[in-house]
Design an enzyme around this catalytic site. Structure first.
Site, PDB file in Angstrom:
ATOM      1  N   ARG A   1       1.202  -1.369   0.376  1.00 43.25           N
ATOM      2  CA  ARG A   1       0.243  -0.076  -0.329  1.00 43.25           C
ATOM      3  C   ARG A   1       1.002   1.387   0.047  1.00 43.25           C
ATOM      4  O   ARG A   1       0.353   2.080  -0.277  1.00 43.25           O
ATOM      5  CB  ARG A   1      -1.344   0.173   1.263  1.00 43.25           C
ATOM      6  CG  ARG A   1      -2.577  -0.337   0.865  1.00 43.25           C
ATOM      7  CD  ARG A   1      -3.442   0.449   0.281  1.00 43.25           C
ATOM      8  NE  ARG A   1      -3.106   1.590   0.662  1.00 43.25           N
ATOM      9  CZ  ARG A   1      -3.476   2.165   1.925  1.00 43.25           C
ATOM     10  NH1 ARG A   1      -4.301   1.783   2.142  1.00 43.25           N
ATOM     11  NH2 ARG A   1      -3.064   4.076   1.657  1.00 43.25           N
TER      12      ARG A   1
ATOM     13  N   ASP B   1     -13.553  -1.265   0.424  1.00 44.30           N
ATOM     14  CA  ASP B   1     -14.477  -0.103   1.407  1.00 44.30           C
ATOM     15  C   ASP B   1     -15.901   0.226   1.116  1.00 44.30           C
ATOM     16  O   ASP B   1     -16.309   0.238   0.614  1.00 44.30           O
ATOM     17  CB  ASP B   1     -13.585   0.953   1.610  1.00 44.30           C
ATOM     18  CG  ASP B   1     -13.569   1.563   2.914  1.00 44.30           C
ATOM     19  OD1 ASP B   1     -13.279   1.369   3.753  1.00 44.30           O
ATOM     20  OD2 ASP B   1     -15.059   2.119   3.337  1.00 44.30           O
TER      21      ASP B   1
HETATM   22  O1  CP3 Z   1     -12.250  -6.803   6.201  1.00 45.76           O
HETATM   23  C1  CP3 Z   1     -11.285  -6.584   4.882  1.00 45.76           C
HETATM   24  O2  CP3 Z   1     -10.384  -7.217   5.665  1.00 45.76           O
HETATM   25  C2  CP3 Z   1     -12.163  -6.100   4.030  1.00 45.76           C
HETATM   26  C3  CP3 Z   1     -11.439  -4.861   3.535  1.00 45.76           C
HETATM   27  C4  CP3 Z   1     -11.930  -3.985   4.094  1.00 45.76           C
HETATM   28  C5  CP3 Z   1     -11.879  -2.577   4.427  1.00 45.76           C
HETATM   29  N1  CP3 Z   1     -12.717  -1.530   4.986  1.00 45.76           N
HETATM   30  C6  CP3 Z   1     -11.292  -2.034   4.628  1.00 45.76           C
HETATM   31  C7  CP3 Z   1     -10.417  -1.196   5.238  1.00 45.76           C
HETATM   32  C8  CP3 Z   1     -13.825  -3.655   4.643  1.00 45.76           C
HETATM   33  C9  CP3 Z   1     -14.881  -4.996   4.856  1.00 45.76           C
HETATM   34  C10 CP3 Z   1     -14.271  -2.183   4.953  1.00 45.76           C
HETATM   35  C11 CP3 Z   1     -16.039  -2.550   5.817  1.00 45.76           C
HETATM   36  C12 CP3 Z   1     -15.486  -0.914   6.896  1.00 45.76           C
HETATM   37  N2  CP3 Z   1     -14.770   0.360   6.010  1.00 45.76           N
HETATM   38  C13 CP3 Z   1     -16.484  -0.304   7.211  1.00 45.76           C
HETATM   39  C14 CP3 Z   1     -17.703  -1.932   7.290  1.00 45.76           C
HETATM   40  C15 CP3 Z   1     -17.025  -2.663   9.346  1.00 45.76           C
HETATM   41  C16 CP3 Z   1     -16.605  -2.433  10.050  1.00 45.76           C
HETATM   42  O3  CP3 Z   1     -15.358  -2.015  10.571  1.00 45.76           O
HETATM   43  O4  CP3 Z   1     -17.395  -1.956  11.319  1.00 45.76           O
HETATM   44  C17 CP3 Z   1     -16.696   0.676   7.654  1.00 45.76           C
HETATM   45  C18 CP3 Z   1     -17.522   1.226   8.806  1.00 45.76           C
HETATM   46  C19 CP3 Z   1     -15.701   1.114   7.143  1.00 45.76           C
HETATM   47  C20 CP3 Z   1     -15.380   2.801   7.120  1.00 45.76           C
HETATM   48  C21 CP3 Z   1     -13.887   2.918   7.767  1.00 45.76           C
HETATM   49  N3  CP3 Z   1     -12.637   2.821   6.675  1.00 45.76           N
HETATM   50  C22 CP3 Z   1     -13.051   2.792   8.648  1.00 45.76           C
HETATM   51  C23 CP3 Z   1     -13.760   3.161   9.830  1.00 45.76           C
HETATM   52  C24 CP3 Z   1     -11.679   2.858   8.347  1.00 45.76           C
HETATM   53  C25 CP3 Z   1     -10.273   2.757   9.551  1.00 45.76           C
HETATM   54  C26 CP3 Z   1     -10.195   3.600  10.028  1.00 45.76           C
HETATM   55  C27 CP3 Z   1      -9.256   3.798  10.191  1.00 45.76           C
HETATM   56  O5  CP3 Z   1      -7.370   3.613   9.165  1.00 45.76           O
HETATM   57  O6  CP3 Z   1      -8.254   3.356  11.266  1.00 45.76           O
HETATM   58  C28 CP3 Z   1     -11.853   2.584   7.177  1.00 45.76           C
HETATM   59  C29 CP3 Z   1     -10.480   2.621   5.557  1.00 45.76           C
HETATM   60  C30 CP3 Z   1      -9.910   1.104   5.998  1.00 45.76           C
HETATM   61  N4  CP3 Z   1     -10.716   0.211   5.570  1.00 45.76           N
HETATM   62  C31 CP3 Z   1      -8.704   0.524   6.350  1.00 45.76           C
HETATM   63  C32 CP3 Z   1      -9.053  -0.751   5.205  1.00 45.76           C
HETATM   64  C33 CP3 Z   1      -7.556  -1.610   5.073  1.00 45.76           C
HETATM   65  C34 CP3 Z   1      -7.426   1.236   6.369  1.00 45.76           C
HETATM   66  C35 CP3 Z   1      -6.709   2.235   4.943  1.00 45.76           C
HETATM   67  C36 CP3 Z   1      -5.237   2.121   5.710  1.00 45.76           C
HETATM   68  O7  CP3 Z   1      -4.723   1.058   5.363  1.00 45.76           O
HETATM   69  O8  CP3 Z   1      -5.001   3.336   5.620  1.00 45.76           O
END
Ligand code: CP3
Length: 361
Positions: free
Chosen positions: A52, A88
């Protein structure tokens, strides 16, 4: 008909449709309890961070090469029984043209939050043709994964509405609830719009070969059962209904429905059209099985924090959950929410091995 097996007995694996994940989701006999982890792809893996580096989250989600590789990483490393698409929940909104960024360590941030009835009506629709990258990624993945099922997913209308209205992550979701009470008709239109885009997003993944789908209503637990039942659940049901009539022979896959803090909503959640109800760590699975009733399998529910604790605690908790999961008609082992970023990947691999060891028939 030839040598058709008796329904409900395990047969040789004949592809992801006969995987333990799909079998458990439908309440059929399994060879062993299937296990995967929400957020298994992502920051707990050094190989993810390396891949990434230099690519923004939302750009990565739209690059089929990166999506394929990141989705496969945890399958290779941990031997989990399912892959979950790297994407996402906000992606359908992004592709529709809404100005959203995912800020590292924060989450989705919306440039122009939805605050008025006019804002709702101005939201762009998601055009299915814009999802070519998604279909490409899913078909590549299903080819690479062989017998391992790929879980497609989408965000449920309520949880997506919280991001659109709050403008970003929030704890209480007070603006969202205030809008729901003050503008019931615009609320209906907003959730209806979000349910169409979630359906389109899921349908694309199913048509391209996903073997199961999960609808994330992560923040539904902030609602009372009665508000959930009348103002939210019908829109989640519309998402599943939008996948096509199960009786009419459309390509059909098991449906998982998950939210956090949904103890009081468990009797309702399956009613949206799920085969599997996801449970967080607050309610033990035997109690959850009573609350959801006999028609559903359960998914969960290890507290993600336990992966940060000592091995003895981890083993004890995994054993407890495997035992309590036997109360359900089918059990998919998972966390109660996503993997925390500072989790040792070795703890995840160990938990997978232990679930398999404890449950191999
Ligand atoms: O589960 C998996 O491994 C598949 C990928 C996945 C991501 N987001 C990748 C991601 C899935 C299924 C999600 C769903 C998602 N995204 C939800 C529902 C699941 C849950 O946790 O309740 C929600 C609420 C989101 C919104 C979202 N996107 C959040 C709250 C965050 C985290 C912010 C942070 O950095 O702490 C993201 C970003 C995100 N989505 C990351 C990943 C791998 C981190 C981004 C990074 O690597 O910089």
């Amino acid at each position: 008909m030839g040598t058709a097996a008796t329904p409900g007995t395990p047969t040789e694996t004949t592809g992801p449709a006969d995987s333990d994940l799909v079998r458990a989701a439908l309440g059929r006999e399994v060879r062993r309890t299937p296990v995967w982890f929400m957020r298994q792809a992502g920051r707990s893996l050094p190989e993810y961070r390396a891949l990434r580096a230099g690519t923004a989250m939302l750009a990565a989600c739209q690059d089929p090469d990166l999506v394929t590789e990141i989705t496969l990483q945890p399958v290779r490393r941990h031997g989990v029984d399912a892959a979950i698409l790297f994407s996402d929940i906000v992606l359908p909104l992004v592709v529709a043209g809404i100005d959203i960024d995912i800020k590292p360590g924060v989450g989705p941030v919306i440039a122009n939050p939805v605050r008025s009835v006019a804002d709702v009506d101005a939201l762009p629709d998601l055009e299915p043709e814009a999802l070519g990258f998604l279909a490409t990624a899913v078909s590549r993945l299903t080819a690479e994964l062989g017998d391992t099922p790929l879980i497609g997913f989408a965000g449920a209308p309520f949880t997506l509405a919280t991001y659109l209205i709050e403008g970003g992550p929030s704890k209480e979701h007070a603006r969202t609830k205030a809008f729901m009470y003050a503008e019931p008709q615009a609320w209906e239109r907003l959730l209806a719009k979000l349910s169409v885009s979630a359906s389109v997003f899921l349908r694309t993944q199913v048509d391209a070969g996903a073997s199961a789908v999960q609808l994330f209503d992560s923040w539904a637990g902030v609602l009372s059962a009665s508000d959930y039942a009348t103002r939210v659940l019908p829109h989640s049901r519309a998402v599943f209904d939008g996948l096509g009539d199960r009786a009419a022979g459309v390509r059909d896959v098991p449906r998982i429905h998950f939210g956090v803090g949904t103890g009081e909503l468990l009797p309702l959640i399956g009613d949206a059209g799920a085969d599997v109800v996801g449970v967080d760590w607050r309610v033990p699975l035997d109690e959850a099985a009573r609350r959801v009733g006999p028609g559903y399998s359960l998914q969960g529910n290890l507290d993600p924090a336990v992966l940060l604790a000592d091995r003895e605690t981890l083993d004890r908790e995994v054993r407890r959950i495997v035992e309590q999961g036997r109360a359900a008609r089918g059990h998919v082992f998972n966390l109660g929410h996503g993997v925390l970023p500072d989790t040792d990947p070795g703890a995840i691999t160990h938990a997978v091995e232990l679930v398999h060891e404890l449950t191999t028939r």
